[in-house]
Enzyme design. Structure first.
Site, PDB file in Angstrom:
ATOM      1  N   LEU A 190     -10.112  -0.034   0.676  1.00  0.00           N
ATOM      2  CA  LEU A 190      -9.263  -0.683  -0.325  1.00  0.00           C
ATOM      3  C   LEU A 190      -7.935   0.041  -0.518  1.00  0.00           C
ATOM      4  O   LEU A 190      -6.940  -0.561  -0.912  1.00  0.00           O
ATOM      5  CB  LEU A 190      -9.997  -0.758  -1.671  1.00  0.00           C
ATOM      6  CG  LEU A 190     -11.291  -1.569  -1.691  1.00  0.00           C
ATOM      7  CD1 LEU A 190     -11.965  -1.445  -3.053  1.00  0.00           C
ATOM      8  CD2 LEU A 190     -11.005  -3.035  -1.371  1.00  0.00           C
ATOM      9  N   GLY A 191      -7.949   1.314  -0.277  1.00  0.00           N
ATOM     10  CA  GLY A 191      -6.730   2.092  -0.473  1.00  0.00           C
ATOM     11  C   GLY A 191      -7.006   3.558  -0.243  1.00  0.00           C
ATOM     12  O   GLY A 191      -8.142   3.993  -0.067  1.00  0.00           O
TER      13      GLY A 191
ATOM     14  N   GLY B 168      -5.523   7.488  -1.613  1.00  0.00           N
ATOM     15  CA  GLY B 168      -4.656   8.244  -2.503  1.00  0.00           C
ATOM     16  C   GLY B 168      -4.738   9.726  -2.245  1.00  0.00           C
ATOM     17  O   GLY B 168      -5.313  10.176  -1.252  1.00  0.00           O
TER      18      GLY B 168
ATOM     19  N   SER C  31      -6.449  11.948  -3.674  1.00  0.00           N
ATOM     20  CA  SER C  31      -7.760  12.590  -3.808  1.00  0.00           C
ATOM     21  C   SER C  31      -8.798  12.009  -2.856  1.00  0.00           C
ATOM     22  O   SER C  31      -9.946  12.446  -2.881  1.00  0.00           O
ATOM     23  CB  SER C  31      -8.255  12.453  -5.246  1.00  0.00           C
ATOM     24  OG  SER C  31      -8.308  11.096  -5.613  1.00  0.00           O
ATOM     25  N   GLY C  32      -8.432  11.036  -2.030  1.00  0.00           N
ATOM     26  CA  GLY C  32      -9.384  10.494  -1.082  1.00  0.00           C
ATOM     27  C   GLY C  32      -9.230   8.997  -0.885  1.00  0.00           C
ATOM     28  O   GLY C  32      -8.381   8.346  -1.511  1.00  0.00           O
TER      29      GLY C  32
ATOM     30  N   VAL D 165     -10.716   4.963  -0.815  1.00  0.00           N
ATOM     31  CA  VAL D 165     -11.561   4.105  -1.639  1.00  0.00           C
ATOM     32  C   VAL D 165     -12.051   2.928  -0.804  1.00  0.00           C
ATOM     33  O   VAL D 165     -11.250   2.294  -0.079  1.00  0.00           O
ATOM     34  CB  VAL D 165     -10.788   3.591  -2.871  1.00  0.00           C
ATOM     35  CG1 VAL D 165     -11.700   2.739  -3.749  1.00  0.00           C
ATOM     36  CG2 VAL D 165     -10.215   4.743  -3.667  1.00  0.00           C
TER      37      VAL D 165
ATOM     38  N   LYS E 245     -15.158   5.915  -4.021  1.00  0.00           N
ATOM     39  CA  LYS E 245     -14.134   6.868  -3.576  1.00  0.00           C
ATOM     40  C   LYS E 245     -14.804   8.070  -2.920  1.00  0.00           C
ATOM     41  O   LYS E 245     -15.643   8.735  -3.516  1.00  0.00           O
ATOM     42  CB  LYS E 245     -13.281   7.327  -4.745  1.00  0.00           C
ATOM     43  CG  LYS E 245     -12.164   8.299  -4.328  1.00  0.00           C
ATOM     44  CD  LYS E 245     -11.570   9.042  -5.497  1.00  0.00           C
ATOM     45  CE  LYS E 245     -10.842   8.111  -6.429  1.00  0.00           C
ATOM     46  NZ  LYS E 245     -10.189   8.856  -7.529  1.00  0.00           N
TER      47      LYS E 245
ATOM     48  N   ASP F 105      -0.482  11.292 -11.503  1.00  0.00           N
ATOM     49  CA  ASP F 105      -0.081  10.476 -10.350  1.00  0.00           C
ATOM     50  C   ASP F 105       0.034   9.004 -10.744  1.00  0.00           C
ATOM     51  O   ASP F 105      -0.581   8.129 -10.144  1.00  0.00           O
ATOM     52  CB  ASP F 105      -1.094  10.643  -9.213  1.00  0.00           C
ATOM     53  CG  ASP F 105      -0.538  10.170  -7.867  1.00  0.00           C
ATOM     54  OD1 ASP F 105       0.696  10.065  -7.740  1.00  0.00           O
ATOM     55  OD2 ASP F 105      -1.335   9.891  -6.958  1.00  0.00           O
TER      56      ASP F 105
END
Length: 830
Positions: free
Chosen positions: A540-541, A543, A545-546, A548, A562, A664
């Protein structure tokens, strides 16, 4: 045959029985009464026993002794709220300015219903006469709220201590237009000090320094307007209240909350001797008070703290000092400040020079202001003006500005202040040593702000302002012997415990730890989540931190899973993260449902938000948009997204049990549900912030380029204002409909689109007398279908949020209120 000596166990039991009997007799001699009837008195000689107590014994009223001195006040205090003290923390005092003698003083409820406090010589120090209604006072009573009341025979309250507070406000005690809190002069005395908290003439709650020479408002921030501080002066009711949960609510929108928000905790809101307003919670186990909120995390922002000509600096605790050319007036009282070592004259033949004191400001008392002025020109102006004693030369909005002062008040020194103070001193003064010291720091003394008091304690410490008197009295001898008996019994029992229960204790403790964790959420296995996501197939995406992934649980719930990268290391850190953010519960924040900690795998399970992230709709024309012309957001949806995002951040910063800085904030981390209601996601970079602290320390820069506040690059402490900056970029992008966080190359140099947007916006605002400039700044894809007033306010909010000086950025609470005020405006520009 000798007489057999009793065994140690029997001897201990005998001692224990004797001590219990003696202690019970002593306790029974203390008169616990809730009422005081007409014709009765409280005597100062019996101040430890002749008392009024509230029915639940939370509060006590009677004569309160000042340390070991022969001075007493008629007061109300929290019963035994200080460890090692027979009298607790005072919350109200009748005779603040006039203590009475320890012999012959008394409080009497006279036959005519008048309550009178008399000194040893019979002189009246304080009295209450309510006999004006025709119905006299029948009795005095101390309520469970800590309110001392005088009642008539029918139970009607004719007078109450809640109507005349001293320095403390208790839960359920209203603060009105007619009442105020006045600080104590120092620790260990109840005499009135120079700081006040009350509704000002403009109907706004304020903290004020009201000293012998000057008066000065210092909270809320006097550099901002009422509106910018999130307050309102449309406040005819003028009433505020601290409730039992730890929430302070006021009709002028001065709202704040205890960090341990919840019921069952004893609290007090106190204006301390140092001018700071603090909310305290009582730890029943240690009998100590902990700060759970305070008005000014930086005490040097409090005006008048160091007196005239004095400077407050952090070393690292706040300390008062005298600048070069000045000396302390009274080492025992810094409120008297510093005096010059020379005489001020307007003799034209007098020769002056300037001594720089770096990173120092003197707030207020401006004689003149000259923007974009050179240092030499500023010196020349100050030399030519007889009234100029100092000028402050500081950087603001990219230019150097000159502020000439006719008095040195409210001095403060901090390493992040972008300027210096230049003291105007006679050449005849010996300045060699002063100049040497001033080139690096202030000439500081060895005195703290109140030298006769204890050193300041770090805010939030359980020992903050815990002024124990530690009186030694004969009653403690009985308690000591009693404790010895208890210890001996425990010692005998401990052997049995160690022999028979050692293993169980450890195992149960460990099990309970996991139980507490798993009861908050569901603990998933790695194989379970791998199956739910189809081997982590649909991303899905991604970022900071990891990544998803989309998944479907066995109960058919759609989730977002995530996989954490290197942000969290180890099971303990994951557990702390999960428990903390599991408490976060707000409609504009993504909800966490569970987690996985198995081997090297660290995963978090969130609710699935069907419409994806804001960037896919806001920047639909971007070449990298995966949705290729996704639904265009109309104006109402954009405004609702801006408002909802602000509400979510305000909750994180001000309302939830743990203060959280997201770190963020960007369109990719703002998800939209089926109704296009925003939900803030990706707390992987988030940081807990101590309430009242000056900022967090990070081991590395966090966030996304283009949305990051200047503090990240200037090595300044990180506060919630970094989220405010990021939100400012986002709200301007919502209005503009394009990336302002992108960086472009102009004339060979890299420049942010945001800088160009701000330059154009500020220019148009300055040139136009109405809101006609707004249309040029709004997304042309809307084709004029937008609310002009809302757009103007959103742009102004965005501009204020991205101020380089973080102190000039609004709080998210203030942003929410501003948007709410224009939410219902139906007008559209067609």
């Amino acid at each position: 045959m000798g007489f057999p000596f009793p065994s140690p166990a029997i001897f201990s039991i005998a001692i224990l029985f004797f001590v219990i009997s003696s202690y019970s007799s002593l306790a029974s001699s203390v008169t616990k009464k809730h009422f005081m009837y007409k014709g009765s008195s409280l005597l100062v000689e019996d101040y430890l026993s002749d008392l009024l107590t509230s029915p639940d014994e939370t509060f006590t009223c009677g004569f309160y002794r000042f340390g070991t001195n022969n001075r007493f006040s008629f007061s109300i205090w929290f019963t035994n709220s200080e460890e090692g003290s027979s009298q607790g923390t005072v919350v109200w005092t009748a005779n603040r300015q006039h203590p009475v003698n320890g012999r012959g003083s008394r409080v009497s409820l006279q036959r005519d219903g008048t309550m009178v406090l008399t000194d040893v010589d019979g002189s009246i120090v304080w009295f209450i006469n309510t006999n004006t209604t025709g119905t006299g006072v029948d009795k005095a009573e101390l309520l469970n709220t800590g309110n001392l009341v005088l009642k008539d025979p029918f139970g009607k309250i004719l007078w109450q201590s809640f109507d005349s507070p001293t320095d403390t406000l208790l839960p359920s005690q209203p603060l009105t237009r007619h009442t105020k809190l006045v600080s104590a002069m120092a620790i260990g005395t109840h005499a009135s000090g120079y700081f006040t908290f009350n509704f000002d003439s403009d109907s706004v709650l304020r903290l004020m320094y009201d000293g012998p020479e000057v008066s000065s408002l210092y909270w809320p921030d006097p550099d901002f307007t009422i509106f910018e501080n999130g307050r309102t002066n449309y406040n005819s009711s003028r009433i505020a209240l601290l409730d039992d949960m730890g929430a302070f609510l006021s009709s002028d929108r001065t709202n704040f909350f205890a960090s341990d928000l919840g019921s069952g905790i004893k609290r007090r809101l106190t204006l301390d001797y140092d001018g700071n307003l603090r909310l305290y919670s009582l730890d029943e186990s240690t009998k100590s008070w902990t700060v759970t909120w305070e008005a000014l995390p930086r005490p040097c922002d409090i005006h008048g703290l160091c007196g005239r000509n004095g400077v407050c600096t952090y070393t690292p605790k706040p300390k008062c000092s005298c600048p070069p050319g000045y000396e302390i007036v009274d080492p025992s009282d810094w409120s008297k400040g510093c005096r010059p070592k020379f005489n001020w004259t307007c003799d034209q033949t007098q020769q002056y020079t300037f001594v720089e004191v770096p990173h120092t400001d003197f707030w207020g008392y401006d004689l003149d202001y000259r923007p974009s002025s050179s240092l030499e020109h500023c010196m020349k102006l100050c030399l030519e003006n007889c009234s100029c004693e100092v000028f402050v030369y500081r950087l603001m909005k990219g230019t150097q500005n000159c502020y000439m002062k006719f008095a040195l008040f409210n001095g403060r020194s901090a390493s992040d202040f972008p300027g210096s103070a230049y003291l105007k001193l006679p050449r005849s003064l010996n300045l060699t040593s002063a100049k040497t010291a001033a080139s690096t720091t202030l000439v500081t003394s060895d005195y703290t702000c109140r030298p006769e008091e204890v050193d300041p304690v770090e805010v939030g410490s359980s020992q903050t302002y815990n002024a124990n008197n530690r009186r030694t009295r004969w009653v403690y001898l009985y308690m000591f012997v009693f404790a010895i008996g208890i210890i001996e019994i425990l010692f005998l029992a401990s052997g049995w415990w160690c022999l028979y229960r050692r293993g169980d204790g450890v195992s149960k403790s460990t099990a309970n730890g996991y139980h507490t964790l798993s009861s908050e959420f569901r603990m998933f296995t790695y194989s379970e989540l791998k199956k739910a996501t189809g081997m982590f197939k649909e991303e899905l995406g991604r970022g900071g931190s990891g990544a998803v992934y989309k998944g479907v649980l066995q109960d058919d719930r759609v989730v977002a899973v995530k996989k954490l990268g290197d942000v969290l290391q180890g099971e303990e850190e994951l557990r702390a993260e999960v428990i903390t953010f599991g408490r976060v519960n707000h409609m504009n924040l993504v909800k966490m449902w569970g987690f996985c900690s198995e081997g090297t795998h660290r995963l978090l399970v969130y609710e699935y938000i069907e419409n994806g992230s804001l960037n896919n709709y806001l920047f639909s024309n971007a070449s990298n948009n995966s949705n290729n012309g996704a639904i265009l957001l109309n104006w109402r949806e954009r405004f609702r997204i801006a408002l909802g995002t602000a509400k979510g951040l305000a909750y994180l910063h001000h309302e939830c049990l743990e203060w959280v800085i997201h770190c963020d904030v960007k369109p990719e981390n703002i998800l939209l549900d089926g109704n296009f209601e925003p939900k803030i996601a990706d707390f992987g970079l988030a940081k807990l912030s101590k309430r009242g602290g000056s900022g967090c320390q990070f081991t590395r820069i966090r966030g996304t380029k283009g949305y990051m506040a200047p503090e990240w690059f200037l090595n300044l402490p990180i506060t919630a204002k970094v989220d405010v900056y990021s939100y400012g970029v986002v709200i301007l992008e919502i209005v503009k409909g394009s990336r302002l966080s992108d960086w472009v190359v102009v004339d060979g140099e890299e420049e942010a689109e945001l800088i160009r947007f701000l330059w154009v916006a500020r220019k148009k605002i300055a040139e136009c007398k109405d809101d006609s400039w707004v249309e040029d700044m709004v997304d042309p894809a809307l084709k004029g279908q937008f609310n002009q007033q809302q757009a103007a306010i959103m742009i102004e909010i965005g501009i204020s949020c991205v101020e380089e000086d973080r102190s000039r950025r609004p709080t998210m609470d203030a942003v929410v209120q501003t948007l709410l005020d224009c939410e219902d405006d139906p007008k559209l520009v067609l």
